[in-house]
Design a protein around this motif. Structure first.
Motif, short mmCIF file in Angstrom:
data_model
loop_
_atom_site.label_atom_id
_atom_site.label_comp_id
_atom_site.label_asym_id
_atom_site.label_seq_id
_atom_site.Cartn_x
_atom_site.Cartn_y
_atom_site.Cartn_z
N ILE A 1 0.81 -1.22 0.17
CA ILE A 1 0.01 0.05 0.03
C ILE A 1 0.99 1.26 -0.03
N ALA A 2 1.92 1.30 0.84
CA ALA A 2 2.79 2.32 0.83
C ALA A 2 3.72 2.61 -0.71
N GLU A 3 3.90 1.52 -1.15
CA GLU A 3 4.73 1.69 -2.42
C GLU A 3 3.50 2.34 -3.43
N LEU A 4 2.38 1.65 -3.52
CA LEU A 4 1.47 2.17 -4.28
C LEU A 4 0.90 3.66 -4.15
N GLU A 5 1.06 4.18 -2.80
CA GLU A 5 0.77 5.56 -2.68
C GLU A 5 1.79 6.37 -3.10
N ALA A 6 3.11 5.92 -2.94
CA ALA A 6 4.43 6.73 -3.56
C ALA A 6 4.25 6.88 -5.14
N ARG A 7 3.69 5.87 -5.88
CA ARG A 7 3.57 5.74 -7.15
C ARG A 7 2.69 7.01 -7.63
N LEU A 8 1.35 6.66 -6.90
CA LEU A 8 0.31 7.67 -7.14
C LEU A 8 0.52 9.11 -6.70
N ALA A 9 1.20 9.32 -5.92
CA ALA A 9 1.51 10.69 -5.44
C ALA A 9 2.62 11.27 -6.58
N TYR A 10 3.48 10.53 -6.91
CA TYR A 10 4.13 10.98 -8.13
C TYR A 10 3.38 11.46 -9.49
N LEU A 11 2.53 10.43 -9.84
CA LEU A 11 1.58 10.71 -11.08
C LEU A 11 0.90 11.89 -10.74
N ASP A 12 0.38 11.99 -9.49
CA ASP A 12 -0.62 13.30 -9.15
C ASP A 12 0.39 14.65 -9.20
N LYS A 13 1.47 14.34 -8.62
CA LYS A 13 2.54 15.80 -8.57
C LYS A 13 2.64 16.34 -10.12
N ILE A 14 2.97 15.25 -11.04
CA ILE A 14 3.04 15.49 -12.50
C ILE A 14 2.06 15.90 -13.33
N GLY A 15 0.91 15.83 -12.57
CA GLY A 15 -0.53 16.16 -13.40
C GLY A 15 -1.11 15.33 -14.27
N LEU A 16 -0.78 13.97 -13.87
CA LEU A 16 -1.43 13.05 -14.63
C LEU A 16 -2.98 12.72 -14.28
N LYS A 17 -4.02 13.15 -15.15
CA LYS A 17 -5.15 12.76 -14.38
C LYS A 17 -6.21 11.40 -14.37
N ARG A 18 -5.63 10.33 -15.03
CA ARG A 18 -6.04 9.25 -15.05
C ARG A 18 -4.92 8.26 -15.53
N LEU A 19 -5.46 7.00 -15.19
CA LEU A 19 -4.62 5.98 -15.53
C LEU A 19 -4.91 5.40 -17.00
N ILE A 20 -3.57 4.89 -17.78
CA ILE A 20 -4.08 4.46 -18.96
C ILE A 20 -4.86 3.26 -19.06
N GLN A 21 -6.07 3.31 -19.69
CA GLN A 21 -7.01 2.18 -19.65
C GLN A 21 -6.74 1.35 -20.78
N GLY A 22 -6.88 0.14 -20.59
CA GLY A 22 -6.43 -1.01 -21.55
C GLY A 22 -7.57 -2.29 -21.49
N THR A 23 -7.65 -2.79 -22.41
CA THR A 23 -8.68 -3.87 -22.48
C THR A 23 -8.74 -5.04 -21.54
N ASN A 24 -7.41 -4.96 -21.10
CA ASN A 24 -7.07 -6.48 -20.11
C ASN A 24 -6.81 -5.94 -18.71
N THR A 25 -7.01 -4.54 -18.19
CA THR A 25 -6.30 -4.10 -17.12
C THR A 25 -7.62 -3.90 -16.17
N ASN A 26 -8.61 -3.77 -16.74
CA ASN A 26 -9.95 -3.44 -15.60
C ASN A 26 -10.36 -4.60 -14.77
#
Length: 260
Positions: free
Chosen positions: A235-260
């Motif tokens: 959970i901590a590592e996931l939070e760190a990665r999400l915080a990084y994406l939020d900081k650089i301004g990415l709004k959404r995760l890349i959606q793919g057919t096989n990832t949902n």
């Protein structure tokens, strides 16, 4: 404990790699907590080992090789023009059945399917069992239920047809499709049923970056001590990665057919 490589925002590397690792870690959290509830074991290496809790049909891939129904119909064409690609240009009993079925259901033979009742496309693919169809083939009258293109092709395939023409059809209309068991989530039914803060994995994976970050930050407080011990580092590592994406301004995760 699940071991993962610590995230260093100063050396984030591939943006796509970061996004994919977020999806893998989120999926792992759901699998771990779901498995603990079911009494299953937890893998010791998240990166290298197959996750317990992944789908047993597709082995966590999310897709299987099967008939792709979308390839079988060209809705912009009429039946006369060959909208049912499997039988386009051929003369066989299914073609005659389709002609009479269209007449029964008030479908125009020379009008594009897309301009008519959209339910007819599903009927062409999967069959019609409400009443049989009377038709004439090679001057012989017959009555039969329309089975659908998917059934006909699957029957050819499973019977081991030796016909080169049929094998070409099978190859053309076959490809990767969402796994019928996990519906592309890559998770077993048990893991898919797990909810964290009232959300399934599929629902959580569709969140925006900011929404998912807030969700993950609140997650430890909603888990019991055993779950926190098992999934806390993840959970901590996931939070760190999400915080990084939020900081650089990415709004959404890349959606793919096989990832949902």
């Amino acid at each position: 404990m699940v071991q993962i490589k610590p995230f260093d925002a100063s050396k984030a590397g591939s943006l796509v790699g970061t996004i994919l690792s977020i999806r893998e870690q989120l999926r792992a959290i759901y699998a771990i907590i779901g498995n603990r509830a079911d009494g299953s074991s937890v893998p010791t290496d998240f990166v290298e080992s197959r996750l317990d809790g992944t789908c047993t049909v597709c082995n966590g891939v999310g897709t299987v090789i099967d008939i792709v129904p979308e390839r079988m119909i060209a809705p912009e064409l009429s039946l006369k023009q060959g909208a049912v690609l499997m039988w386009a240009g051929s003369y066989c009993a299914p073609v005659e059945v389709i002609k009479q079925l269209a007449r029964m259901l008030n479908i125009y033979y020379d009008k594009p399917l897309i301009e008519q009742d959209e339910r007819f496309i599903d009927i062409l693919l999967y069959g019609y069992n409400q009443r049989p169809v009377s038709y004439v083939y090679k001057k012989k009258a017959a009555t039969a239920y329309y089975r659908g293109c998917v059934h006909d092709l699957r029957n050819m395939r499973d019977a081991g047809t030796k016909s080169k023409g049929n094998r070409r059809l099978i190859n053309y209309f076959t490809g990767p499709v969402a796994c019928p068991l996990c519906e592309g989530t890559k998770l077993s039914p048990e893991s898919r049923s797990v909810t964290l803060q009232g959300r399934t994995y599929a629902a959580a994976s569709r969140m925006s970056v900011q929404q998912l970050l807030a969700f993950i930050r609140k997650l430890p407080s909603s888990l019991d001590a055993n779950d926190v011990e098992l999934a806390g580092d993840l959970i901590a590592e996931l939070e760190a990665r999400l915080a990084y994406l939020d900081k650089i301004g990415l709004k959404r995760l890349i959606q793919g057919t096989n990832t949902n």
